[in-house]
Write an enzyme that holds these catalytic residues in place. Sequence first.
Site, PDB file in Angstrom:
ATOM      1  N   PRO A  50       0.889  -1.277  -0.036  1.00 34.15           N
ATOM      2  CA  PRO A  50      -0.016  -0.145   0.215  1.00 34.15           C
ATOM      3  C   PRO A  50       0.926   1.357  -0.115  1.00 34.15           C
ATOM      4  O   PRO A  50       1.785   1.206   0.576  1.00 34.15           O
ATOM      5  CB  PRO A  50      -1.020  -0.020   1.237  1.00 34.15           C
ATOM      6  CG  PRO A  50      -0.743  -1.607   1.517  1.00 34.15           C
ATOM      7  CD  PRO A  50       0.564  -2.110   1.037  1.00 34.15           C
ATOM      8  N   GLU A  56      17.378 -13.940   0.486  1.00 31.90           N
ATOM      9  CA  GLU A  56      17.497 -13.691  -0.773  1.00 31.90           C
ATOM     10  C   GLU A  56      18.817 -13.170  -0.984  1.00 31.90           C
ATOM     11  O   GLU A  56      19.610 -13.242  -2.084  1.00 31.90           O
ATOM     12  CB  GLU A  56      16.523 -12.402  -1.190  1.00 31.90           C
ATOM     13  CG  GLU A  56      15.492 -12.926  -2.188  1.00 31.90           C
ATOM     14  CD  GLU A  56      14.740 -11.657  -2.817  1.00 31.90           C
ATOM     15  OE1 GLU A  56      14.396 -10.862  -2.077  1.00 31.90           O
ATOM     16  OE2 GLU A  56      14.516 -11.555  -3.941  1.00 31.90           O
TER      17      GLU A  56
HETATM   18  C1  6MZ Z   1      12.045  -8.531  -2.785  1.00 36.58           C
HETATM   19  C2  6MZ Z   1      10.380  -7.940  -4.118  1.00 36.58           C
HETATM   20  C3  6MZ Z   1      10.811  -8.750  -5.150  1.00 36.58           C
HETATM   21  O1  6MZ Z   1       4.213  -4.239  -3.990  1.00 36.58           O
HETATM   22  O2  6MZ Z   1       4.551  -2.596  -5.508  1.00 36.58           O
HETATM   23  N1  6MZ Z   1       9.481  -7.373  -4.602  1.00 36.58           N
HETATM   24  N2  6MZ Z   1      10.892  -7.835  -2.946  1.00 36.58           N
HETATM   25  N3  6MZ Z   1      12.502  -9.389  -3.668  1.00 36.58           N
HETATM   26  C4  6MZ Z   1      12.043  -9.320  -4.970  1.00 36.58           C
HETATM   27  N4  6MZ Z   1      12.407 -10.586  -5.697  1.00 36.58           N
HETATM   28  C5  6MZ Z   1      13.122  -9.983  -6.874  1.00 36.58           C
HETATM   29  N5  6MZ Z   1      10.242  -8.856  -6.252  1.00 36.58           N
HETATM   30  C6  6MZ Z   1       9.193  -7.789  -5.900  1.00 36.58           C
HETATM   31  O3  6MZ Z   1       5.124  -4.696  -6.031  1.00 36.58           O
HETATM   32  C7  6MZ Z   1       6.506  -4.488  -6.349  1.00 36.58           C
HETATM   33  C8  6MZ Z   1       7.158  -4.722  -5.059  1.00 36.58           C
HETATM   34  O4  6MZ Z   1       7.431  -5.920  -4.497  1.00 36.58           O
HETATM   35  C9  6MZ Z   1       8.656  -6.038  -3.706  1.00 36.58           C
HETATM   36  C10 6MZ Z   1       9.620  -4.891  -3.929  1.00 36.58           C
HETATM   37  O5  6MZ Z   1       9.186  -4.266  -2.619  1.00 36.58           O
HETATM   38  C11 6MZ Z   1       8.814  -4.133  -5.353  1.00 36.58           C
HETATM   39  O6  6MZ Z   1       8.867  -2.709  -5.051  1.00 36.58           O
HETATM   40  P1  6MZ Z   1       4.263  -3.819  -5.381  1.00 36.58           P
HETATM   41  O7  6MZ Z   1       2.777  -4.187  -6.127  1.00 36.58           O
END
Ligand code: 6MZ
Length: 392
Positions: free
Chosen positions: A127, A254
């Site tokens: 959010p 990760e």
């Molecule tokens: C960690 C990740 C990710 O929330 O804006 N996100 N966080 N590791 C990953 N692996 C590659 N992939 C995505 O979706 C995008 C957000 O999800 C998290 C990051 O905070 C990214 O900004 P939303 O819908």
Amino acid sequence: MPALNMCSVLFVGGGQREMGEEESGFVDMEWCLALPKIELHAHLNGSVRDATLLELAKDLGNKGVLVFSDVEHVIKKSDRSLAECFKLFDLIHIITTDHATVSRITKEVVEDFAAENVVYLELRTTPKTNETIGMTKSSYVEAVMKGLRAVETVEVVLSPCASTLEPEPSTSVNDASTKKKQGRIFVCLLLSIDRRETTASAMETVQLALKMRNQGVVGLDLSGNPITGDWITFLPALSCAREQGLPITLHCGEVRNPKEIKAMLEFCPERIGHACCLEDEEWKMLKSLNIPVEICLTSNVRTNSISSLHDHHFDDLYRVNHPLILCTDDVGIFSTSLSHEYYLAASTFGLSKAQMFELSRGAIRHIFAQDGVKAFLNEVFDSAQTGLLWRK
Ligand code: 6MZ
């Protein structure tokens, strides 16, 4: 087909098979597409179609907000390090974060998952606030909900969280009667806390999730760039969610960070994502605590968290029967699909159709929605089993 009688039916591994049928051949992409699937680790803004991002970026280019030629190649690039992924997320957020666009991408992402036979989707998103356009965390999630109601191709059923005190029925949120709709998808939301956030901001997300747990929010996620932020910042908010019975999944391991990984495992979340960089002691801990792992094969290899598919810890976890779920992470960022992740697992680790079917069905045990949904999903798998595993 021979007449059915008790003698002509064989029961194999929980499946039912008629005489004259034999186990069908190898797992191919077509079979993976037909397999009912459960997606538990998909980030909304990582799952946006390239075509949509390009269209939106072009619009912003025309309005002078960005220079399209500067961002076009960034969106089209398919090989990215972990650091480059987070730069791209910052760009995607500039492109997508207004209410109408959030609704649009939600609709498209759900339609795309449904089109590849995903029958239950836990979609996670962070959010966001943006005072200049009147966006609050709450209005952001409302925009996501609006996107779910706008889905046209499939009936969308929202289910409350398993920890909801009063059992609430799952409800269709879009018009289920239109002829165009093919099938049904259960969709639940996880609200993500970004590792850049403060304790107060994380707490706001937890309060919002608690408020919306009768409306399709089933849990929390901690995600974001793993080299920023500190676990201790989020612990008060996550502990508050835990006290209220809200399930939690953490991005864990990760990158190499033994102290944090140990603290996360000690917290004992309901699931963790990735688990790539665990050392011996942490492996033992993960296994003894039996914490289910959301496995994202393509993402882990693309971001160099794992050196190659053959070296992926999926193999070890699968062989010792550790609970795991195949997931996509970011279908847009990594140009993949859940069907493709199933195909990769089968072809890399030599799994049969029966094994892949059970792997997919096994995910039901780890969903955060109410138990009634589990029963429904088991029926979906029961009815798909014969057609997928046996041929005449
Ligand atoms: C960690 C990740 C990710 O929330 O804006 N996100 N966080 N590791 C990953 N692996 C590659 N992939 C995505 O979706 C995008 C957000 O999800 C998290 C990051 O905070 C990214 O900004 P939303 O819908």
